[in-house]
Design an enzyme around this catalytic site. Sequence first.
Site, PDB file in Angstrom:
ATOM      1  N   PRO A  92       0.808  -0.953  -0.022  1.00  0.00           N
ATOM      2  CG  PRO A  92      -0.231  -1.201   2.030  1.00  0.00           C
ATOM      3  CD  PRO A  92       0.609  -2.132   0.864  1.00  0.00           C
ATOM      4  CG  ASN A  93      -0.335   4.295   1.147  1.00  0.00           C
ATOM      5  OD1 ASN A  93      -1.215   4.934   0.994  1.00  0.00           O
ATOM      6  ND2 ASN A  93      -0.237   3.595   2.375  1.00  0.00           N
ATOM      7  NE  ARG A 137       4.211   6.604   1.583  1.00  0.00           N
ATOM      8  CZ  ARG A 137       4.394   5.179   1.976  1.00  0.00           C
ATOM      9  NH1 ARG A 137       4.632   4.294   1.072  1.00  0.00           N
ATOM     10  NH2 ARG A 137       4.168   5.034   3.364  1.00  0.00           N
ATOM     11  CE1 TYR A 142       9.292   5.098   2.334  1.00  0.00           C
ATOM     12  CE2 TYR A 142       7.451   6.719   2.582  1.00  0.00           C
ATOM     13  CZ  TYR A 142       8.164   5.502   2.767  1.00  0.00           C
ATOM     14  OH  TYR A 142       7.454   4.848   4.083  1.00  0.00           O
ATOM     15  CG  ASN A 199       8.448  -1.923  -0.086  1.00  0.00           C
ATOM     16  OD1 ASN A 199       7.924  -2.272   1.149  1.00  0.00           O
ATOM     17  ND2 ASN A 199       9.114  -0.997  -0.292  1.00  0.00           N
ATOM     18  CB  ALA A 233       1.648  -0.084   6.150  1.00  0.00           C
ATOM     19  CG  HIS A 246       5.384  -1.866  10.084  1.00  0.00           C
ATOM     20  ND1 HIS A 246       6.616  -2.343  10.027  1.00  0.00           N
ATOM     21  CD2 HIS A 246       5.177  -0.953   9.168  1.00  0.00           C
ATOM     22  CE1 HIS A 246       7.472  -1.473   9.342  1.00  0.00           C
ATOM     23  NE2 HIS A 246       6.646  -0.863   8.547  1.00  0.00           N
ATOM     24  CG  ASP A 278      -0.044 -17.103   8.173  1.00  0.00           C
ATOM     25  OD1 ASP A 278       1.030 -17.059   8.873  1.00  0.00           O
ATOM     26  OD2 ASP A 278      -1.151 -17.255   8.664  1.00  0.00           O
ATOM     27  CD  GLU A 332      10.870  -7.537   5.530  1.00  0.00           C
ATOM     28  OE1 GLU A 332      10.920  -8.621   6.117  1.00  0.00           O
ATOM     29  OE2 GLU A 332      10.510  -6.341   6.042  1.00  0.00           O
ATOM     30  CG  HIS A 364      11.421  -2.368   4.037  1.00  0.00           C
ATOM     31  ND1 HIS A 364      10.085  -2.334   4.107  1.00  0.00           N
ATOM     32  CD2 HIS A 364      11.777  -3.673   4.782  1.00  0.00           C
ATOM     33  CE1 HIS A 364       9.574  -3.365   4.855  1.00  0.00           C
ATOM     34  NE2 HIS A 364      10.632  -4.065   5.039  1.00  0.00           N
ATOM     35  CB  ILE A 365      12.464   2.518  -0.423  1.00  0.00           C
ATOM     36  CG1 ILE A 365      11.918   1.863  -1.401  1.00  0.00           C
ATOM     37  CG2 ILE A 365      13.056   3.765  -0.647  1.00  0.00           C
ATOM     38  CD1 ILE A 365      10.504   2.665  -2.017  1.00  0.00           C
ATOM     39  CB  SER A 366      12.676   4.236   4.773  1.00  0.00           C
ATOM     40  OG  SER A 366      11.699   3.458   4.918  1.00  0.00           O
ATOM     41  NE  ARG A 411      10.425   6.328   7.966  1.00  0.00           N
ATOM     42  CZ  ARG A 411       9.497   5.964   6.988  1.00  0.00           C
ATOM     43  NH1 ARG A 411       9.476   4.886   6.373  1.00  0.00           N
ATOM     44  NH2 ARG A 411       8.374   6.659   7.170  1.00  0.00           N
ATOM     45  NE  ARG A 461       7.217   4.451   9.243  1.00  0.00           N
ATOM     46  CZ  ARG A 461       6.212   4.570   8.650  1.00  0.00           C
ATOM     47  NH1 ARG A 461       5.972   3.578   7.950  1.00  0.00           N
ATOM     48  NH2 ARG A 461       5.550   5.619   8.650  1.00  0.00           N
TER      49      ARG A 461
HETATM   50  C1  DQA Z   1       8.403   0.945   3.483  1.00  0.00           C
HETATM   51  C2  DQA Z   1       8.558   1.223   4.853  1.00  0.00           C
HETATM   52  C3  DQA Z   1       7.026   0.947   5.704  1.00  0.00           C
HETATM   53  O1  DQA Z   1       7.467   1.117   7.211  1.00  0.00           O
HETATM   54  C4  DQA Z   1       6.068   1.823   5.125  1.00  0.00           C
HETATM   55  O2  DQA Z   1       4.919   1.783   5.486  1.00  0.00           O
HETATM   56  C5  DQA Z   1       6.195   1.835   3.551  1.00  0.00           C
HETATM   57  C6  DQA Z   1       7.341   1.907   2.765  1.00  0.00           C
HETATM   58  C7  DQA Z   1       9.818   1.276   2.732  1.00  0.00           C
HETATM   59  O3  DQA Z   1       9.937   0.837   1.737  1.00  0.00           O
HETATM   60  O4  DQA Z   1      10.640   1.980   3.297  1.00  0.00           O
HETATM   61  O5  DQA Z   1       5.183   2.128   3.048  1.00  0.00           O
HETATM   62  O6  DQA Z   1       8.310  -0.318   3.298  1.00  0.00           O
END
Ligand code: DQA
Length: 146
Positions: A10-11, A18, A23, A73, A76, A79, A86, A100, A102-104, A109, A113
């Site tokens: 999501p997002n 964003r 990011y 990725n 959210a 978490h 599963d 897995e 993550h960009i950040s 943070r 997270r």
């Molecule tokens: C994220 C880190 C997550 O905490 C956050 O909710 C995201 C992006 C990252 O790529 O850094 O949406 O997965």
Amino acid sequence: MTTVLVLNGPNLGRLGSREPDVYGSASLDDLRAMLAASVPDNVAIELRQTDDEAELVRWLHGAVDSRTSVVLNPAAFTHYSYALRDAAALVTKAGLQLIEVHISNPHARETFRHTSVISGVATGVIAGLGFDSYRLAVDHILRSAA
Ligand code: DQA
């Protein structure tokens, strides 16, 4: 042809606008182009994004059925989504890789997270390297397949 699924939660469809301070200012289409340019011609990068947990779960089921390794990725969902955990476990228990990414760096943070419910069933985790997190994950999958 080898396919690598690059799934985004999501997002992440809003990348580019964003929170650019967190990011960066590149979009998901930029990520797709960067990954496509980083792999040999016989590799297909299938990059998808959804805001829908059920859809992400179904895509992971599809990865098991088609025996396709995954870069995920979970955004959210990382978490708190036990459903996604599963489904990710189905992938790795089937002997496929699920990295897995993550960009950040979530550990640098907010406290919420710092927990990933996905990491425990992932093959590995790469975080904090911007789009390079994805590139390195794809690279690893391709090296291990060779
Ligand atoms: C994220 C880190 C997550 O905490 C956050 O909710 C995201 C992006 C990252 O790529 O850094 O949406 O997965």
